[in-house]
Design a protein around this motif. Sequence first.
Motif, PDB file in Angstrom:
ATOM      1  N   GLY A  18     -52.981 -12.835-125.264  1.00  0.00           N
ATOM      2  CA  GLY A  18     -54.079 -13.177-125.776  1.00  0.00           C
ATOM      3  C   GLY A  18     -54.076 -13.966-126.907  1.00  0.00           C
ATOM      4  O   GLY A  18     -53.151 -14.131-127.576  1.00  0.00           O
ATOM      5  N   GLY A  23     -53.897 -12.937-131.659  1.00  0.00           N
ATOM      6  CA  GLY A  23     -52.706 -13.257-130.984  1.00  0.00           C
ATOM      7  C   GLY A  23     -52.347 -14.641-131.545  1.00  0.00           C
ATOM      8  O   GLY A  23     -50.816 -15.300-131.912  1.00  0.00           O
ATOM      9  N   GLU A  41     -52.841 -16.760-122.255  1.00  0.00           N
ATOM     10  CA  GLU A  41     -54.085 -16.784-122.428  1.00  0.00           C
ATOM     11  C   GLU A  41     -54.692 -17.320-121.149  1.00  0.00           C
ATOM     12  O   GLU A  41     -54.704 -18.171-120.562  1.00  0.00           O
ATOM     13  CB  GLU A  41     -54.517 -17.779-123.576  1.00  0.00           C
ATOM     14  N   LYS A  42     -55.698 -16.494-120.801  1.00  0.00           N
ATOM     15  CA  LYS A  42     -56.327 -16.631-119.243  1.00  0.00           C
ATOM     16  C   LYS A  42     -57.344 -17.521-119.469  1.00  0.00           C
ATOM     17  O   LYS A  42     -57.496 -18.250-118.257  1.00  0.00           O
ATOM     18  CB  LYS A  42     -56.977 -15.090-119.096  1.00  0.00           C
ATOM     19  N   LYS A  49     -66.892 -17.468-127.110  1.00  0.00           N
ATOM     20  CA  LYS A  49     -66.865 -16.027-127.253  1.00  0.00           C
ATOM     21  C   LYS A  49     -68.190 -15.412-127.869  1.00  0.00           C
ATOM     22  O   LYS A  49     -68.598 -15.906-128.728  1.00  0.00           O
ATOM     23  CB  LYS A  49     -65.522 -15.663-127.882  1.00  0.00           C
ATOM     24  N   VAL A  50     -68.395 -14.243-127.485  1.00  0.00           N
ATOM     25  CA  VAL A  50     -69.353 -13.440-128.078  1.00  0.00           C
ATOM     26  C   VAL A  50     -69.025 -13.084-129.673  1.00  0.00           C
ATOM     27  O   VAL A  50     -68.090 -12.376-129.477  1.00  0.00           O
ATOM     28  CB  VAL A  50     -69.929 -12.204-127.252  1.00  0.00           C
ATOM     29  N   GLY A  52     -70.394 -13.366-134.134  1.00  0.00           N
ATOM     30  CA  GLY A  52     -71.501 -13.702-134.812  1.00  0.00           C
ATOM     31  C   GLY A  52     -70.804 -14.935-135.722  1.00  0.00           C
ATOM     32  O   GLY A  52     -71.628 -15.511-136.298  1.00  0.00           O
ATOM     33  N   VAL A 127     -52.853 -11.946-117.526  1.00  0.00           N
ATOM     34  CA  VAL A 127     -52.002 -10.563-117.310  1.00  0.00           C
ATOM     35  C   VAL A 127     -52.671  -9.779-116.506  1.00  0.00           C
ATOM     36  O   VAL A 127     -54.128  -9.388-116.594  1.00  0.00           O
ATOM     37  CB  VAL A 127     -51.596 -10.173-118.755  1.00  0.00           C
ATOM     38  N   LYS A 157     -61.064  -6.586-126.822  1.00  0.00           N
ATOM     39  CA  LYS A 157     -61.779  -5.285-127.030  1.00  0.00           C
ATOM     40  C   LYS A 157     -61.493  -4.687-125.662  1.00  0.00           C
ATOM     41  O   LYS A 157     -61.749  -3.166-125.591  1.00  0.00           O
ATOM     42  CB  LYS A 157     -63.222  -5.396-127.419  1.00  0.00           C
ATOM     43  N   ILE A 219     -76.746  -7.583-130.266  1.00  0.00           N
ATOM     44  CA  ILE A 219     -76.230  -6.422-129.558  1.00  0.00           C
ATOM     45  C   ILE A 219     -77.366  -5.547-129.286  1.00  0.00           C
ATOM     46  O   ILE A 219     -78.146  -5.481-130.094  1.00  0.00           O
ATOM     47  CB  ILE A 219     -75.206  -5.579-130.059  1.00  0.00           C
ATOM     48  N   ILE A 266     -68.776  -2.492-125.112  1.00  0.00           N
ATOM     49  CA  ILE A 266     -67.719  -2.706-126.675  1.00  0.00           C
ATOM     50  C   ILE A 266     -67.403  -1.231-127.196  1.00  0.00           C
ATOM     51  O   ILE A 266     -68.357  -0.370-127.338  1.00  0.00           O
ATOM     52  CB  ILE A 266     -68.852  -3.530-127.544  1.00  0.00           C
ATOM     53  N   GLY A 299     -68.995  -7.488-139.692  1.00  0.00           N
ATOM     54  CA  GLY A 299     -68.252  -9.095-140.035  1.00  0.00           C
ATOM     55  C   GLY A 299     -67.091  -9.294-140.520  1.00  0.00           C
ATOM     56  O   GLY A 299     -66.691 -10.157-141.044  1.00  0.00           O
ATOM     57  N   GLY A 301     -64.729  -8.334-137.976  1.00  0.00           N
ATOM     58  CA  GLY A 301     -63.448  -8.145-136.973  1.00  0.00           C
ATOM     59  C   GLY A 301     -62.268  -9.182-137.140  1.00  0.00           C
ATOM     60  O   GLY A 301     -61.091  -9.093-136.826  1.00  0.00           O
ATOM     61  N   ALA A 303     -61.489 -10.666-139.688  1.00  0.00           N
ATOM     62  CA  ALA A 303     -60.187 -10.339-140.889  1.00  0.00           C
ATOM     63  C   ALA A 303     -59.288  -9.271-140.415  1.00  0.00           C
ATOM     64  O   ALA A 303     -58.096  -9.271-140.594  1.00  0.00           O
ATOM     65  CB  ALA A 303     -60.995  -9.958-142.173  1.00  0.00           C
TER      66      ALA A 303
HETATM   67  C1  LIG Z   1     -71.299  -8.877-131.009  1.00  0.00           C
HETATM   68  C2  LIG Z   1     -70.230  -9.442-131.661  1.00  0.00           C
HETATM   69  C3  LIG Z   1     -70.475  -9.859-132.910  1.00  0.00           C
HETATM   70  C4  LIG Z   1     -69.193 -10.124-133.647  1.00  0.00           C
HETATM   71  N1  LIG Z   1     -69.332 -10.862-134.986  1.00  0.00           N
HETATM   72  C5  LIG Z   1     -68.351 -10.902-135.940  1.00  0.00           C
HETATM   73  C6  LIG Z   1     -68.312 -11.641-137.088  1.00  0.00           C
HETATM   74  O1  LIG Z   1     -69.750 -12.450-137.355  1.00  0.00           O
HETATM   75  N2  LIG Z   1     -67.475 -11.903-137.956  1.00  0.00           N
HETATM   76  C7  LIG Z   1     -66.248 -11.331-137.411  1.00  0.00           C
HETATM   77  O2  LIG Z   1     -65.320 -11.340-138.491  1.00  0.00           O
HETATM   78  N3  LIG Z   1     -66.096 -10.656-136.359  1.00  0.00           N
HETATM   79  C8  LIG Z   1     -66.886 -10.646-135.549  1.00  0.00           C
HETATM   80  N4  LIG Z   1     -66.953  -9.796-134.290  1.00  0.00           N
HETATM   81  C9  LIG Z   1     -65.668  -9.238-133.998  1.00  0.00           C
HETATM   82  C10 LIG Z   1     -64.473 -10.242-133.472  1.00  0.00           C
HETATM   83  O3  LIG Z   1     -65.161 -11.140-132.626  1.00  0.00           O
HETATM   84  C11 LIG Z   1     -63.373  -9.688-132.912  1.00  0.00           C
HETATM   85  O4  LIG Z   1     -63.056  -8.636-133.918  1.00  0.00           O
HETATM   86  C12 LIG Z   1     -62.350 -10.648-132.868  1.00  0.00           C
HETATM   87  O5  LIG Z   1     -62.550 -11.552-131.779  1.00  0.00           O
HETATM   88  C13 LIG Z   1     -60.939 -10.055-132.446  1.00  0.00           C
HETATM   89  O6  LIG Z   1     -60.080 -10.907-132.067  1.00  0.00           O
HETATM   90  P1  LIG Z   1     -58.694 -10.809-130.882  1.00  0.00           P
HETATM   91  O7  LIG Z   1     -58.060 -12.045-131.166  1.00  0.00           O
HETATM   92  O8  LIG Z   1     -58.334  -9.232-131.069  1.00  0.00           O
HETATM   93  O9  LIG Z   1     -59.562 -10.774-129.832  1.00  0.00           O
HETATM   94  P2  LIG Z   1     -60.496 -11.909-128.917  1.00  0.00           P
HETATM   95  O10 LIG Z   1     -61.052 -12.910-129.750  1.00  0.00           O
HETATM   96  O11 LIG Z   1     -61.365 -11.168-128.031  1.00  0.00           O
HETATM   97  O12 LIG Z   1     -59.387 -12.750-128.161  1.00  0.00           O
HETATM   98  C14 LIG Z   1     -58.580 -11.932-127.030  1.00  0.00           C
HETATM   99  C15 LIG Z   1     -58.084 -12.971-126.168  1.00  0.00           C
HETATM  100  O13 LIG Z   1     -57.186 -12.473-124.923  1.00  0.00           O
HETATM  101  C16 LIG Z   1     -57.647 -13.183-123.926  1.00  0.00           C
HETATM  102  N5  LIG Z   1     -57.203 -12.352-122.729  1.00  0.00           N
HETATM  103  C17 LIG Z   1     -58.186 -11.289-122.272  1.00  0.00           C
HETATM  104  N6  LIG Z   1     -57.338 -10.540-121.410  1.00  0.00           N
HETATM  105  C18 LIG Z   1     -56.310 -11.323-121.087  1.00  0.00           C
HETATM  106  C19 LIG Z   1     -55.539 -10.944-120.075  1.00  0.00           C
HETATM  107  N7  LIG Z   1     -55.553 -10.137-119.080  1.00  0.00           N
HETATM  108  N8  LIG Z   1     -54.393 -12.226-119.821  1.00  0.00           N
HETATM  109  C20 LIG Z   1     -54.329 -13.163-120.605  1.00  0.00           C
HETATM  110  N9  LIG Z   1     -55.337 -13.232-121.837  1.00  0.00           N
HETATM  111  C21 LIG Z   1     -56.330 -12.343-121.995  1.00  0.00           C
HETATM  112  C22 LIG Z   1     -58.762 -13.680-123.905  1.00  0.00           C
HETATM  113  O14 LIG Z   1     -59.620 -14.694-123.048  1.00  0.00           O
HETATM  114  C23 LIG Z   1     -58.943 -14.029-125.516  1.00  0.00           C
HETATM  115  O15 LIG Z   1     -58.963 -15.346-125.788  1.00  0.00           O
HETATM  116  C24 LIG Z   1     -68.078  -9.388-133.502  1.00  0.00           C
HETATM  117  C25 LIG Z   1     -67.810  -8.837-132.192  1.00  0.00           C
HETATM  118  C26 LIG Z   1     -68.952  -8.683-131.346  1.00  0.00           C
HETATM  119  C27 LIG Z   1     -68.612  -8.025-130.318  1.00  0.00           C
END
Ligand SMILES: Cc1cc2nc3c(=O)[nH]c(=O)nc-3n(C[C@H](O)[C@H](O)[C@H](O)COP(=O)(O)OP(=O)(O)OC[C@H]3O[C@@H](n4cnc5c(N)ncnc54)[C@H](O)[C@@H]3O)c2cc1C
Length: 384
Positions: A18, A23, A41-42, A49-50, A52, A127, A157, A219, A266, A299, A301, A303
């Motif tokens: 990811g 990541g 990364e897929k 991405k969804v 805020g 993956v 998530k 949401i 979610i 806000g 996630g 961090a």
């Molecule tokens: C509605 C909503 C609003 C939000 N607003 C905010 C905000 O305003 N501020 C804030 O700080 N946080 C916010 N968040 C939370 C924040 O978006 C997440 O906590 C953050 O993106 C987590 O980062 P991550 O790197 O763990 O995951 P992600 O950013 O989701 O990255 C995961 C990566 O893994 C890749 N991946 C997934 N499955 C596979 C696979 N099988 N093989 C290879 N790659 C894969 C995906 O393509 C993606 O690029 C919000 C979340 C939601 C749902």
Amino acid sequence: MKGRMSDIETEIPTVIIGGGVAGASAAIVLAREGREVVLLEKEPQPSHKVCGEFLSPETIPMLGDLGVDPRALGGVPIQRVRLVSRFGRACADLTPAGTGLSRFALDRALLDVARGHGAEIRRGCTVRGYGPDVHGYRVETTDGDVSASRVILASGKHELPGIKVRGGVGRDAIGFKMHWDPGAAAMERLGSDVLMVLYRGGYAGLCAVEGGRLNLCLIAHKEHFRRCGGSFAGLLEWLTRRRPVLGEILGHARMLWERPVTVSNIPYGYVYSEALCGGRCDGEYHVGDQFGVVPSLAGTGMAIALVTGCAAARGILNGRGSHDVHRSVREDLEPTIRFMHRIHRLCGNPVLAEIAVAGLRAAPGLLKRLVAASRVAAPAGGAP
Ligand SMILES: Cc1cc2nc3c(=O)[nH]c(=O)nc-3n(C[C@H](O)[C@H](O)[C@H](O)COP(=O)(O)OP(=O)(O)OC[C@H]3O[C@@H](n4cnc5c(N)ncnc54)[C@H](O)[C@@H]3O)c2cc1C
């Protein structure tokens, strides 16, 4: 030595699954210390991405330490939180300010930095399965299998195939994101606020991002979405009618995409625990949303993604196993995730949400304290 044995690519020291905030930050910390790291990364290209897209104040120095300056990418200072319910409204200044920056720009910048330090980024590589093997871990991908000494799980998530650890965490929320061309009138009405609008079973966040755009992220409970006709347009129509403040701003704006980016199921409130997967595997580091899913209204996630991604990488550099790293980040982060989950559930109840907003308005300073309680501290010793 790295190489190919039949169809398995062998002996990669660290594989990261990811390329989001978690990541990419782990890849930067490892690669800049000269460690060999492969990130899978897929998505073949940077994508929306969804989210805020509100970067909370504490993330700015964390990103700076990684070599990314959100303001240099065009990020917009966000100086105030404005909370609006059906009958109430409360505001709090953000000091220091947050930043509005799209995930398209942020994730791309982080991966560019990781690549610049020597991390190998494999885009378009999904993956499909995963589990322990004699070398450590075997990761099945659309480009063939990979064998790794350790794995950083940063896939966001949702569960990866082969990992079923989430139990019964609620999955009734569906999320949408849309970028808007605001025009001067909408910008003036929003100012430098992040606007949080509460409604039955959900909430919406609106803030400016780079390039003179607005980001609306919301949401909704699945049932409520169905009642609004099961379409984004129906939900938006209901929302702007019930919360005129949104209508007043978005009435002057134009949607930039044909359809929104969406996410469903979610698992808000989820926190990883070794007990959930039988305590196996001390070389499997869960980071970002794979570690814990804080409700969006916090806000924070991103961090949490930065703190956990960097903590895993530092743990690897210092020879710490994943159980040990998880234990220390859990101590720091679990109280915030649990607390914000309670607030999230309270906001889902219209009567309690109304009472809470009235209380926040009547006691200036309380919203500021609530915002402070949602913040995440960088680990001791400075930014991650
Ligand atoms: C509605 C909503 C609003 C939000 N607003 C905010 C905000 O305003 N501020 C804030 O700080 N946080 C916010 N968040 C939370 C924040 O978006 C997440 O906590 C953050 O993106 C987590 O980062 P991550 O790197 O763990 O995951 P992600 O950013 O989701 O990255 C995961 C990566 O893994 C890749 N991946 C997934 N499955 C596979 C696979 N099988 N093989 C290879 N790659 C894969 C995906 O393509 C993606 O690029 C919000 C979340 C939601 C749902």
